[in-house]
Design an enzyme around this catalytic site. Sequence first.
Site, PDB file in Angstrom:
ATOM      1  N   ASP A   1      55.171  53.427  92.741  1.00 40.17           N
ATOM      2  CA  ASP A   1      54.831  54.456  91.757  1.00 40.17           C
ATOM      3  C   ASP A   1      53.639  53.950  90.973  1.00 40.17           C
ATOM      4  OD1 ASP A   1      54.853  56.614  90.029  1.00 40.17           O
ATOM      5  OD2 ASP A   1      56.337  55.713  88.700  1.00 40.17           O
TER       6      ASP A   1
ATOM      7  N   LYS B   1      15.465  23.038  71.204  1.00 39.49           N
ATOM      8  CA  LYS B   1      15.489  22.670  72.627  1.00 39.49           C
ATOM      9  C   LYS B   1      14.083  22.393  73.159  1.00 39.49           C
ATOM     10  CE  LYS B   1      17.330  26.536  73.801  1.00 39.49           C
ATOM     11  NZ  LYS B   1      17.351  27.100  72.437  1.00 39.49           N
TER      12      LYS B   1
ATOM     13  N   SER C   1      20.695  29.600  77.760  1.00 42.49           N
ATOM     14  CA  SER C   1      21.746  29.597  78.795  1.00 42.49           C
ATOM     15  C   SER C   1      23.127  29.693  78.150  1.00 42.49           C
ATOM     16  CB  SER C   1      21.644  28.365  79.685  1.00 42.49           C
ATOM     17  OG  SER C   1      21.552  27.173  78.954  1.00 42.49           O
TER      18      SER C   1
END
Length: 635
Positions: A112, A476, A544
Amino acid sequence: MTAYQPDDLIRTDIRAYLAQHEQKSLLRFITCGSVDDGKSTLIGRLLYDSKQIFEDQLTALEADSKRVGTQGQAIDFALLVDGLAAEREQGITIDVAYRFFATEKRKFIVADTPGHEQYTRNMVTGASTADLAVILVDARKGVLTQTRRHSFLAHLLGVRNIVLAINKMDLVHYDRAVFDRIRLAYRAFASEIGVTDFKAIPVSGLNGDNIAAPTQNMAWYEGPTLIEHLETVPVDADREARGPFRLPVQWVNRPNLDFRGFAGTIAAGAVRPGDAVRIVPSGRTTTVDRIVTFDGDLNEARAGQSVTVTLAEEVDCSRGDVIAAAGDPPETADQFEATIVWMADEPMLPGRAYVLQLGTQTASATLRTPKYQVNVNTLEQTAARTLELNAIGVATLALDRPIVFEPYEKSRELGGFILIDKGTNATVAAGMIRFALRRAANVHRQHLDVTRERRAGLKNQRPAVLWFTGLSGAGKSTIANLVETKLARMNRHTFLLDGDNVRHGLNRDLGFTDADRVENIRRVGEVARLMTDAGLIVLTAFISPFRAERDLVRQLMAPGEFVEVHVDTTLAAAEARDVKGLYAKARGGQLANFTGIDSPYEAPEAPDLHVDTATESAEDAAERIVRWLLEREEA
């Protein structure tokens, strides 16, 4: 001589009962349709009319029916199936409920499945193993959006036997004109999706009309009842048995040095001792020695049986391999076009690596941007950059290794797969292989005489990828630039891939959605790998933001070559610097999908190097990283 005990009679009766049912064929079917079409009531009625309800269950059901307040009926048959409390409270089916029952002619397993669109993934689960689909339509409402959706999905998943159960005929006074109108409307739609044949049956699940016995309320209907049709419909159960032999190896059974068998469930065909077989993908050939089961050796085994096969020769064969007919083996490939049903709340991210599981095989798989998405309501193929929850699309799938397969239309077992998120281990999609891409068989790696080791030796250095990750404004690029400058002074051969610079060229076609960010990192990772093949020390400065993509790049590299450097700072500190004014634009609503504001950043859990810009200057951090790199080379 001992007397024959009643317990012995009971055991004899049980064995006779089991033996009787063991010989019956099995039909797996699903019920589906729109919300409140009466699926659960219909299944409850099937169980009741086939006498599958014990007396204590019936008593409990009558009590539950009174408690939930059924409308003038002694028994609410839906309560037999709607087992979840949430379903009983809401009056809808959420989960897939499986029930077993049997008649004199056949055994059945019925699923079902939910009617709500948001639970389409549950319906896909139920249909994936079904031989037949009962599509319910409320006679008062006719063919609805979910009727079309579930019919399309059932056909897509290989269900070729369709029953159109036009339910609640009692609420339209058993009017034949209503039945004919819905049947013709469904036929017009069915032909568009490739359903060439279906059986329409007018029923009332509540009153039992045309469920197990014909009814005078619809004397104009001369066809079979629902149970009669389910008992006699040709399911083509022997289709797999007629095909070439296929045994996906699930387990290598080696209890001692004298026995080595290969256990699994036969997916297709038949096998006998002495048959020639081929191990795929290795291609080694041998013959079958024995077919071993718990009850003894067999002279023949067919599709659907679980067996252990021993081979005449010692050949390399393990879990995930397929033992196949020697003269007609399945294909192997590592790139496919596949139909994808997305089942996760988070959208599909093209370029992200997922775990593919096909039978007993697993591989790392990457999806490309969908070729198109299917609007199941209009059957229109529309452009899409990703797939959302319950969406259906066609996309290219690239694997990290070849797998054994057959197109889904030929074999569910070797053509159907699931995709699993590597981070959460949750199933995110179900898929069906359409065909292997031609280039998968034609593209081979070219041997090169100059190896990556020789290139690195000429440069007198050890290749590496220094992967700088962190929030925008963390520092960075500054630190990566200082590191490269110091390495250049030492005559090291380097290259710095900076996020902004790459987006001016290689990745100029990408935006900043999650999907584009994933593809951005995938491309950079492939470039970085090529550069390490050239013997270079590669430095990358990218936000990232997702762990999955950073892990994907790590897997591309040789062991130990990927060095994750987390340039860590608080969001407040990064926003205070805001050299490029990006945070101000994001806060002002002028820059969407900005990491840290309206797009997440997943910090490394165990970076190789950690730089805290609150306690360490860029110069000191660069000096420490270079020193770490030199010590690594000397180790």
